[in-house]
Design a protein around this motif. Structure first.
Motif, PDB file in Angstrom:
ATOM      1  N   LEU A 105      13.123 -10.028  -3.944  1.00 28.00           N
ATOM      2  CA  LEU A 105      13.066  -8.568  -4.067  1.00 28.00           C
ATOM      3  C   LEU A 105      11.623  -8.084  -4.071  1.00 28.00           C
ATOM      4  O   LEU A 105      11.310  -6.999  -3.563  1.00 28.00           O
ATOM      5  N   LEU A 106      10.741  -8.878  -4.666  1.00 24.10           N
ATOM      6  CA  LEU A 106       9.325  -8.518  -4.688  1.00 24.10           C
ATOM      7  C   LEU A 106       8.671  -8.764  -3.334  1.00 24.10           C
ATOM      8  O   LEU A 106       7.933  -7.909  -2.818  1.00 24.10           O
ATOM      9  N   LEU A 107       8.928  -9.914  -2.733  1.00 26.24           N
ATOM     10  CA  LEU A 107       8.174 -10.336  -1.548  1.00 26.24           C
ATOM     11  C   LEU A 107       8.660  -9.710  -0.244  1.00 26.24           C
ATOM     12  O   LEU A 107       7.858  -9.518   0.677  1.00 26.24           O
ATOM     13  N   ASP A 108       9.944  -9.416  -0.133  1.00 26.19           N
ATOM     14  CA  ASP A 108      10.458  -8.907   1.144  1.00 26.19           C
ATOM     15  C   ASP A 108       9.751  -7.627   1.594  1.00 26.19           C
ATOM     16  O   ASP A 108       9.332  -7.529   2.751  1.00 26.19           O
ATOM     17  N   PRO A 109       9.587  -6.609   0.712  1.00 26.12           N
ATOM     18  CA  PRO A 109       8.865  -5.411   1.164  1.00 26.12           C
ATOM     19  C   PRO A 109       7.390  -5.695   1.472  1.00 26.12           C
ATOM     20  O   PRO A 109       6.815  -5.076   2.379  1.00 26.12           O
ATOM     21  N   ILE A 110       6.785  -6.632   0.751  1.00 23.59           N
ATOM     22  CA  ILE A 110       5.389  -6.997   1.040  1.00 23.59           C
ATOM     23  C   ILE A 110       5.306  -7.654   2.407  1.00 23.59           C
ATOM     24  O   ILE A 110       4.381  -7.394   3.189  1.00 23.59           O
ATOM     25  N   PRO A 142      -4.183   3.040  -4.324  1.00 21.54           N
ATOM     26  CA  PRO A 142      -3.843   2.743  -5.723  1.00 21.54           C
ATOM     27  C   PRO A 142      -2.515   2.004  -5.840  1.00 21.54           C
ATOM     28  O   PRO A 142      -1.568   2.254  -5.082  1.00 21.54           O
ATOM     29  N   LEU A 143      -2.456   1.093  -6.786  1.00 23.43           N
ATOM     30  CA  LEU A 143      -1.289   0.221  -6.944  1.00 23.43           C
ATOM     31  C   LEU A 143      -0.014   1.023  -7.180  1.00 23.43           C
ATOM     32  O   LEU A 143       1.050   0.675  -6.659  1.00 23.43           O
ATOM     33  N   ALA A 144      -0.097   2.089  -7.962  1.00 31.25           N
ATOM     34  CA  ALA A 144       1.103   2.895  -8.232  1.00 31.25           C
ATOM     35  C   ALA A 144       1.637   3.543  -6.960  1.00 31.25           C
ATOM     36  O   ALA A 144       2.855   3.686  -6.784  1.00 31.25           O
ATOM     37  N   GLN A 173       5.759   3.396  -2.577  1.00 31.58           N
ATOM     38  CA  GLN A 173       6.044   3.261  -1.147  1.00 31.58           C
ATOM     39  C   GLN A 173       7.006   2.112  -0.877  1.00 31.58           C
ATOM     40  O   GLN A 173       7.959   2.255  -0.100  1.00 31.58           O
ATOM     41  N   LEU A 174       6.767   0.961  -1.520  1.00 29.71           N
ATOM     42  CA  LEU A 174       7.543  -0.240  -1.206  1.00 29.71           C
ATOM     43  C   LEU A 174       8.852  -0.332  -1.969  1.00 29.71           C
ATOM     44  O   LEU A 174       9.829  -0.895  -1.466  1.00 29.71           O
ATOM     45  N   TYR A 175       8.876   0.210  -3.203  1.00 28.16           N
ATOM     46  CA  TYR A 175      10.042  -0.026  -4.064  1.00 28.16           C
ATOM     47  C   TYR A 175      10.688   1.262  -4.574  1.00 28.16           C
ATOM     48  O   TYR A 175      11.676   1.189  -5.302  1.00 28.16           O
ATOM     49  N   GLY A 176      10.111   2.424  -4.226  1.00 30.46           N
ATOM     50  CA  GLY A 176      10.676   3.676  -4.696  1.00 30.46           C
ATOM     51  C   GLY A 176      10.493   3.898  -6.179  1.00 30.46           C
ATOM     52  O   GLY A 176      11.187   4.713  -6.789  1.00 30.46           O
ATOM     53  N   ASP A 177       9.560   3.172  -6.785  1.00 34.00           N
ATOM     54  CA  ASP A 177       9.321   3.262  -8.228  1.00 34.00           C
ATOM     55  C   ASP A 177       7.837   3.012  -8.456  1.00 34.00           C
ATOM     56  O   ASP A 177       7.332   1.919  -8.182  1.00 34.00           O
ATOM     57  N   GLU A 178       7.143   4.022  -8.954  1.00 36.60           N
ATOM     58  CA  GLU A 178       5.694   3.896  -9.140  1.00 36.60           C
ATOM     59  C   GLU A 178       5.312   2.884 -10.206  1.00 36.60           C
ATOM     60  O   GLU A 178       4.156   2.430 -10.266  1.00 36.60           O
ATOM     61  N   VAL A 216      -3.199  -8.938  -5.294  1.00 33.97           N
ATOM     62  CA  VAL A 216      -2.945  -7.501  -5.195  1.00 33.97           C
ATOM     63  C   VAL A 216      -3.656  -6.901  -3.983  1.00 33.97           C
ATOM     64  O   VAL A 216      -3.072  -6.135  -3.214  1.00 33.97           O
ATOM     65  N   THR A 217      -4.920  -7.239  -3.813  1.00 31.74           N
ATOM     66  CA  THR A 217      -5.681  -6.646  -2.711  1.00 31.74           C
ATOM     67  C   THR A 217      -5.251  -7.218  -1.362  1.00 31.74           C
ATOM     68  O   THR A 217      -4.969  -6.476  -0.415  1.00 31.74           O
ATOM     69  N   THR A 218      -5.177  -8.535  -1.254  1.00 31.90           N
ATOM     70  CA  THR A 218      -4.896  -9.180   0.028  1.00 31.90           C
ATOM     71  C   THR A 218      -3.481  -8.920   0.512  1.00 31.90           C
ATOM     72  O   THR A 218      -3.256  -8.611   1.689  1.00 31.90           O
ATOM     73  N   HIS A 219      -2.507  -9.046  -0.379  1.00 31.05           N
ATOM     74  CA  HIS A 219      -1.113  -8.980   0.035  1.00 31.05           C
ATOM     75  C   HIS A 219      -0.500  -7.590  -0.139  1.00 31.05           C
ATOM     76  O   HIS A 219       0.267  -7.142   0.720  1.00 31.05           O
ATOM     77  N   LEU A 220      -0.811  -6.929  -1.230  1.00 28.42           N
ATOM     78  CA  LEU A 220      -0.240  -5.607  -1.472  1.00 28.42           C
ATOM     79  C   LEU A 220      -1.103  -4.499  -0.874  1.00 28.42           C
ATOM     80  O   LEU A 220      -0.662  -3.347  -0.831  1.00 28.42           O
ATOM     81  N   ARG A 221      -2.311  -4.849  -0.440  1.00 26.05           N
ATOM     82  CA  ARG A 221      -3.234  -3.852   0.083  1.00 26.05           C
ATOM     83  C   ARG A 221      -3.370  -2.691  -0.897  1.00 26.05           C
ATOM     84  O   ARG A 221      -3.238  -1.520  -0.563  1.00 26.05           O
ATOM     85  N   ALA A 222      -3.627  -3.066  -2.161  1.00 24.70           N
ATOM     86  CA  ALA A 222      -3.684  -2.075  -3.235  1.00 24.70           C
ATOM     87  C   ALA A 222      -4.768  -2.467  -4.222  1.00 24.70           C
ATOM     88  O   ALA A 222      -5.340  -3.557  -4.159  1.00 24.70           O
ATOM     89  N   LYS A 223      -5.049  -1.573  -5.137  1.00 19.32           N
ATOM     90  CA  LYS A 223      -6.029  -1.823  -6.189  1.00 19.32           C
ATOM     91  C   LYS A 223      -5.569  -1.159  -7.470  1.00 19.32           C
ATOM     92  O   LYS A 223      -4.967  -0.085  -7.447  1.00 19.32           O
ATOM     93  N   PRO A 224      -5.808  -1.792  -8.624  1.00 14.39           N
ATOM     94  CA  PRO A 224      -5.469  -1.152  -9.902  1.00 14.39           C
ATOM     95  C   PRO A 224      -6.334   0.094 -10.092  1.00 14.39           C
ATOM     96  O   PRO A 224      -7.488   0.150  -9.634  1.00 14.39           O
ATOM     97  N   THR A 225      -5.791   1.083 -10.759  1.00 16.09           N
ATOM     98  CA  THR A 225      -6.540   2.304 -11.046  1.00 16.09           C
ATOM     99  C   THR A 225      -6.427   2.634 -12.532  1.00 16.09           C
ATOM    100  O   THR A 225      -5.672   3.526 -12.933  1.00 16.09           O
TER     101      THR A 225
END
Length: 389
Positions: free
Chosen positions: A115-120, A134-136, A141-146, A165-174
């Motif tokens: 469930l986590l990896l398929d949208p990634i 931003p990660l939220a 976008q991927l899971y419909g839940d910020e 987080v950065t490489t695979h989710l293309r995101a960053k903590p804020t």
């Protein structure tokens, strides 16, 4: 319709799983008028009950208390619908993992992992160079839940170093930004743990005669500080006011010292100067009334104080092992005003302090103090804090 079928229909339509056998018998008699007058009524009902059990349509009582033995053959006092059979959970089929997620081919992944990896996987397949956001926002976008990815750093794949987080989710903590105040142009930052000590230092530094000696002042403690300290770089860039020294002033207890160590690691990873203790303030704090708490082991105390300069570390280690801590509130504003001299450069006073007081005498003063009641400060030989003029 056969008696067993009439009873099965009644049991299936009943609101409760357990049904009195008399209710099933009445339903059978309502559907077969000859049953009530039949001399074989009890035998027919007993056989019907066993047929329901054989068909797995009913569960009969296991103990003798659930049976009526007043006449032969015995009849159950109740029957119960069997639990609904669980449909087997479908196993995830083979995935065409993108190269960045190639580790998934050799890992034993749970349904939750998929469930986590398929949208990634879909993101990296369709937008391999997606803008880092931003990660939220990526979570929504991927899971419909910020908040779905809120604790992603605790996931076992992240802890193993497989998912990033950065490489695979293309995101960053804020994280929330560090509460910082630019009091002057000097290139240093002082982080203070407690609000009272922060307010007192802000007053003292705001009134400093030579504004060129004053830099940044920040408030932060605990997990909030650890998460937010990297955001200080953004403030430095936005104000075009970088720093060469980052100092921390926290309580001299396990919590404050451990927080400082963790914040220091995060600061270094973010590219900030090394986080150093405000030794001058700590030296002054050691002369104030201590408090008694539960002692800690020498190993715990030594690990917590490793962040301090060697002279301070040895003294504080012994205090913690003796069950003695010092809180910032003990060094009140009038004493801060008297401690910091406008005739001496400010940064060295905060960073290096004055000549350290005699360590054995200082430890003897702290160790001999006895707090009479829980929650009260230990007695202090020096005059109490009084409001300034």
């Amino acid at each position: 319709m056969k008696v067993a079928d009439l009873m099965a229909d009644c049991l299936a339509q009943h609101a409760r799983r357990r049904v009195a056998f008399d209710a099933l018998a009445s339903a059978a008699e309502a559907g077969d008028s000859s049953l009530a007058a039949s001399p074989q009524r009890r035998r027919i009902l007993a056989d019907a009950a066993q047929l329901l059990r054989t068909r797995n349509l009913a569960v009969l009582p296991a103990g003798s208390d659930g049976w009526d033995y007043s006449t032969h053959p015995p009849l159950p006092r109740w029957v119960q619908r069997p639990p609904a059979a669980r449909s087997p959970r479908p196993k995830p089929g083979p995935r065409a993992w993108v190269e960045l997620l190639s580790f998934a081919r050799t890992q034993r992944l749970s349904a939750a992992d998929h469930l986590l990896l398929d949208p990634i996987n879909a993101l990296l397949r369709d937008e391999p160079d997606a803008e880092i956001i931003p990660l939220a926002e990526r979570s929504y976008q991927l899971y419909g839940d910020e908040k779905y990815l809120k604790d992603i750093e605790r996931h076992h794949l992240v802890r193993k170093g497989l998912l990033d987080v950065t490489t695979h989710l293309r995101a960053k903590p804020t994280p929330a930004p560090l509460a910082m105040y630019e009091l002057g142009p000097a290139r240093w930052l002082l982080i203070v743990e407690n609000i009272a000590a922060f307010a007192s230092l802000r007053e003292v530094l705001r009134a400093w005669p030579d504004r060129r000696q004053v830099g940044w002042l920040a408030l932060g403690s605990g997990d909030q500080l650890i998460a937010s300290i990297p955001t200080a770089i953004d403030a430095f860039r936005e104000r075009d006011h970088p720093v060469d020294d980052v100092l921390m002033y926290a309580d001299l207890d396990l919590k404050g010292l451990r927080c400082a160590q963790q914040a220091g690691r995060h600061a270094q990873a973010a590219g900030l100067p090394s986080l150093r203790p405000a030794a001058g303030l700590y030296q002054a704090l050691l002369a104030r009334p201590p408090r008694r708490v539960a002692p800690v082991s020498q190993d715990e105390a030594h690990a917590a104080t490793a962040w301090l300069p060697p002279g301070l570390a040895a003294r504080v280690t012994q205090l913690l092992a003796d069950g003695i801590v010092l809180r910032q509130e003990a060094l009140c504003r009038p004493r801060l005003s008297g401690l910091l001299s406008p005739h001496v450069p400010l940064l060295p006073q905060l960073r290096d302090g004055l000549a350290a007081p005699d360590a054995p005498a200082q430890q003897a003063h702290a160790a001999s103090a006895v707090r009479p009641e829980p929650g009260k400060a230990l007695p202090d030989a020096s005059p109490p804090c009084r409001p300034g003029p």
